[in-house]
Design a protein around this motif. Structure first.
Motif, PDB file in Angstrom:
ATOM      1  N   GLU A 162       0.821  -1.209   0.000  1.00  0.00           N
ATOM      2  CA  GLU A 162       0.000   0.000   0.000  1.00  0.00           C
ATOM      3  C   GLU A 162       0.858   1.263   0.000  1.00  0.00           C
ATOM      4  O   GLU A 162       0.360   2.357   0.159  1.00  0.00           O
ATOM      5  CB  GLU A 162      -0.927  -0.002   1.222  1.00  0.00           C
TER       6      GLU A 162
ATOM      7  N   TRP B  53      -5.549   2.717  -8.661  1.00  0.00           N
ATOM      8  CA  TRP B  53      -5.004   2.238  -7.393  1.00  0.00           C
ATOM      9  C   TRP B  53      -5.789   1.059  -6.823  1.00  0.00           C
ATOM     10  O   TRP B  53      -5.225   0.041  -6.429  1.00  0.00           O
ATOM     11  CB  TRP B  53      -5.005   3.409  -6.408  1.00  0.00           C
ATOM     12  N   GLU B  54      -7.133   1.162  -6.790  1.00  0.00           N
ATOM     13  CA  GLU B  54      -7.930   0.147  -6.100  1.00  0.00           C
ATOM     14  C   GLU B  54      -8.259  -1.060  -6.984  1.00  0.00           C
ATOM     15  O   GLU B  54      -8.726  -2.071  -6.482  1.00  0.00           O
ATOM     16  CB  GLU B  54      -9.239   0.765  -5.602  1.00  0.00           C
ATOM     17  N   SER B  55      -8.056  -0.945  -8.314  1.00  0.00           N
ATOM     18  CA  SER B  55      -8.479  -2.019  -9.211  1.00  0.00           C
ATOM     19  C   SER B  55      -7.645  -3.276  -9.005  1.00  0.00           C
ATOM     20  O   SER B  55      -6.580  -3.234  -8.358  1.00  0.00           O
ATOM     21  CB  SER B  55      -8.365  -1.563 -10.662  1.00  0.00           C
TER      22      SER B  55
ATOM     23  N   SER C 103      -6.309   0.761  10.136  1.00  0.00           N
ATOM     24  CA  SER C 103      -6.668   1.770   9.147  1.00  0.00           C
ATOM     25  C   SER C 103      -6.627   3.159   9.777  1.00  0.00           C
ATOM     26  O   SER C 103      -6.626   3.304  11.002  1.00  0.00           O
ATOM     27  CB  SER C 103      -8.068   1.500   8.587  1.00  0.00           C
TER      28      SER C 103
ATOM     29  N   LEU D 187      -3.707  -3.650  -7.889  1.00  0.00           N
ATOM     30  CA  LEU D 187      -3.276  -4.405  -6.713  1.00  0.00           C
ATOM     31  C   LEU D 187      -2.225  -5.445  -7.095  1.00  0.00           C
ATOM     32  O   LEU D 187      -1.205  -5.611  -6.417  1.00  0.00           O
ATOM     33  CB  LEU D 187      -4.488  -5.084  -6.064  1.00  0.00           C
TER      34      LEU D 187
END
Lengths: 161, 406
Positions: B202, B362-364, B285, B368
């Motif tokens: 991340e 970023w989140e796809s 988080s 990842l």
């Protein structure tokens, strides 16, 4: 309250620095006073809620352009001005002072009472304005800079060959 | 800063008349804390540097003053303060006296926006990253000023080399930090950290192959900006005596050193903030940290602080190790590295990253997968690094003696 104090500190520092630029006998001191003035003006930008402009002022002018100025002055090894000054210097000084007073008067007249609220000076806002309302000016400036870069490369190459 | 003012307001009923004084007082106290922190950090760093140098050169290093030589830097500081402050006759007195402080001022002011944990930060400016780059540029003026004011050839050469080097390397340095700003969509240091996560995949450094390359470029440019070996041309002892601070003695000399050493903290923390996930705790988080109360909040703060400082130490240790490993580059090589290699690579990487951000957000799933793959590559590099270090120690027929502090 704290803003007013900071404003006067910044404003007085800027004026003193500008006076230093004019009165300094060695070119290097003049350049250093100019850096001081630019930083003081950056403080004023901060008070106008334009942090991006203030940071750019310090980064580009005080940190890069003026460093190059100082660099060139050091390279040429300029000492203090020597000898008697020619007669036209006093005339030039007087006319410069007159022009300065006139400009100041016009500025005050133009700005006083307008009371316009400045737009939010955040990075995002400036970015949006640059690619919408001021797109033409933005692109024109970038073309201008490109021309300057090409010119510098051409001049440098001629020196080499 | 605002958080501290709010805290004081909640704890004590401060009348409205005194609010400006409260704010001014908090600013002064914070500035004092930052200066003390930077100075003590430089002292600890010079101790670490000399001990690591000792180990790399198969000798012991300073170990007489205090436990394991830990107080050596205090002794050095006392020595430098009580030394005579010599000002050369032919120098430009006011400029000569002021120059070291201008340089340290520029470096110390950069500490304001560098966070240590979710709440420990001088001031979370919304132009944080830009502010650091701008304010550290002021240090160049101090260096040039001292080179000129000393009225000595060595100082002048050192000052001019330094200016040329810093102004040049500022460009790849800033451009390498730009993708982090693009990915986070903000210049605030805290917000850039918050946009990342605790686990390595991340972090922005493992976003794409180009990011990994930009991290290396940033590291090189940061070394050059801090005038650390292999880029310590401004003070090249073999040809310039000591460069721009040749004529300085005593406390002013120490001020230069503190400024240079404190700069490693700025360079290291920028790398940690933009590339290595800052203070993010793995498995926790940001929302959980924000929602924490009382004891949990303190626990999270302490954990975040420890994680940030550990990453910092790793980056700074790399700098120290490089210092005692590589020879100095020549002036022309220094310029060629910056303008012909680092800058074009940075521009190409920047444009590739823009395309990358569109194709694999970023989140796809694709994004990842790339991040996990790049993390594997990064881990591989770290493993090879430790293996090489071990190999070199063994090859030097030294016992593998990892208690380097003795």
């Amino acid at each position: 309250m704290i803003e007013i104090v900071l404003f006067y500190v910044g404003a007085v520092a800027a004026i003193l620095g500008a006076a230093g630029v004019v009165l300094a006998r060695t070119p290097l001191r003049g350049a250093l006073w100019l850096i001081f003035t630019l930083c003081a003006v950056a403080v004023l930008y901060l008070l106008l809620e334009a942090p991006f402009v203030a940071a750019m002022q310090v980064l580009v002018y005080a940190g890069a352009i003026m460093v190059l100025f100082v660099f060139v002055i050091m390279l040429l090894n300029l000492g203090p001005e020597a000898g008697a000054r020619p007669a036209y210097v006093s005339v030039a000084k007087a006319s410069g002072l007159l022009a300065c007073v006139y400009l100041g008067w016009r500025l005050v007249a133009a700005l006083s009472g307008s009371g316009q609220k400045a737009v939010d000076g955040s990075v995002k806002n400036i970015g949006v304005l640059l690619v919408t309302d001021y797109l033409f000016a933005f692109e024109a400036v970038s073309v201008l800079l490109l021309v300057a870069v090409v010119g510098a490369v051409v001049l440098g190459l001629r020196r080499l060959s | 800063m605002r958080a501290l003012v709010d805290l004081l307001n909640r704890s004590f009923a401060v009348p409205a008349v005194y609010q400006p004084y409260l704010a001014a007082g908090v600013i002064f106290v914070l500035a004092f804390v930052i200066v003390v922190f930077a100075a003590v950090y430089s002292g600890v760093l010079i101790f670490a540097e000399r001990r690591v140098a000792g180990r790399i050169m198969s000798r012991i290093g300073p170990n007489r003053v205090g436990p394991h030589g830990l107080l050596q830097f205090v002794a050095d500081a006392v020595k430098l303060i009580v030394k005579e402050d010599i000002i050369p006759d032919a120098s430009d007195r006011p400029l000569y006296r002021f120059a070291p402080y201008l340089m340290t001022m520029g470096v110390f002011a950069g500490f304001v926006v560098l966070p240590l944990s979710p709440h420990v930060i001088g001031a979370d400016l919304n132009i944080g990253l830009l502010y650091v780059l701008a304010i550290t540029a002021i240090a160049v003026v101090g260096v040039l000023m001292s080179g000129w004011a000393s009225n000595s050839k060595w100082s002048l050469f050192g000052g001019m080399r330094s200016a040329a080097q810093i102004v040049s390397y500022e460009i790849p340095n800033a451009l390498a930090l730009l993708p982090g700003v693009l990915l986070a969509g903000t210049l605030s240091t805290q917000a850039i950290i918050r946009a990342q996560g605790g686990w390595p995949w991340e972090w922005y450094v493992f976003h794409s192959p180009m990011m990994l390359a930009l991290f290396v470029i940033y590291f090189i440019a940061a070394l050059a900006e801090g005038a650390r070996i292999p880029f310590d041309l401004p003070e090249g002892e073999s040809e310039l005596v000591a460069g721009y601070f040749t004529e300085y003695t005593g406390f002013r000399f120490a001020a230069y050193f503190v400024g240079e050493l404190a700069h490693t903290w700025i360079a290291g923390s920028l790398a940690v903030i933009v590339f290595l996930g800052g203070w993010q705790i793995p498995g926790v988080s940001v929302a959980e940290i924000d929602a924490a109360q009382g004891g949990m909040l303190w626990l999270y703060e302490a954990l975040a602080l420890a994680i940030f400082v550990l990453k910092m130490i790793f980056v700074v240790f790399l700098m120290i190790q490089l210092r005692w490993t590589l020879p100095r580059v020549r002036v022309d090589q220094m310029m060629v590295i910056c303008w012909k290699y680092l800058l074009p690579i940075t521009f190409v990487a920047l444009f590739l990253i823009l395309g990358f951000m569109l194709v694999w957000p970023w989140e796809s799933v694709g994004g990842l997968l790339w991040r996990v793959a790049m993390t594997a590559v990064g881990l591989g590099v770290v493993v090879v690094y430790f293996w090489r270090v071990r190999y070199n120690i063994v090859a030097a027929r030294d016992r593998l003696y990892l208690k380097f502090w003795i």
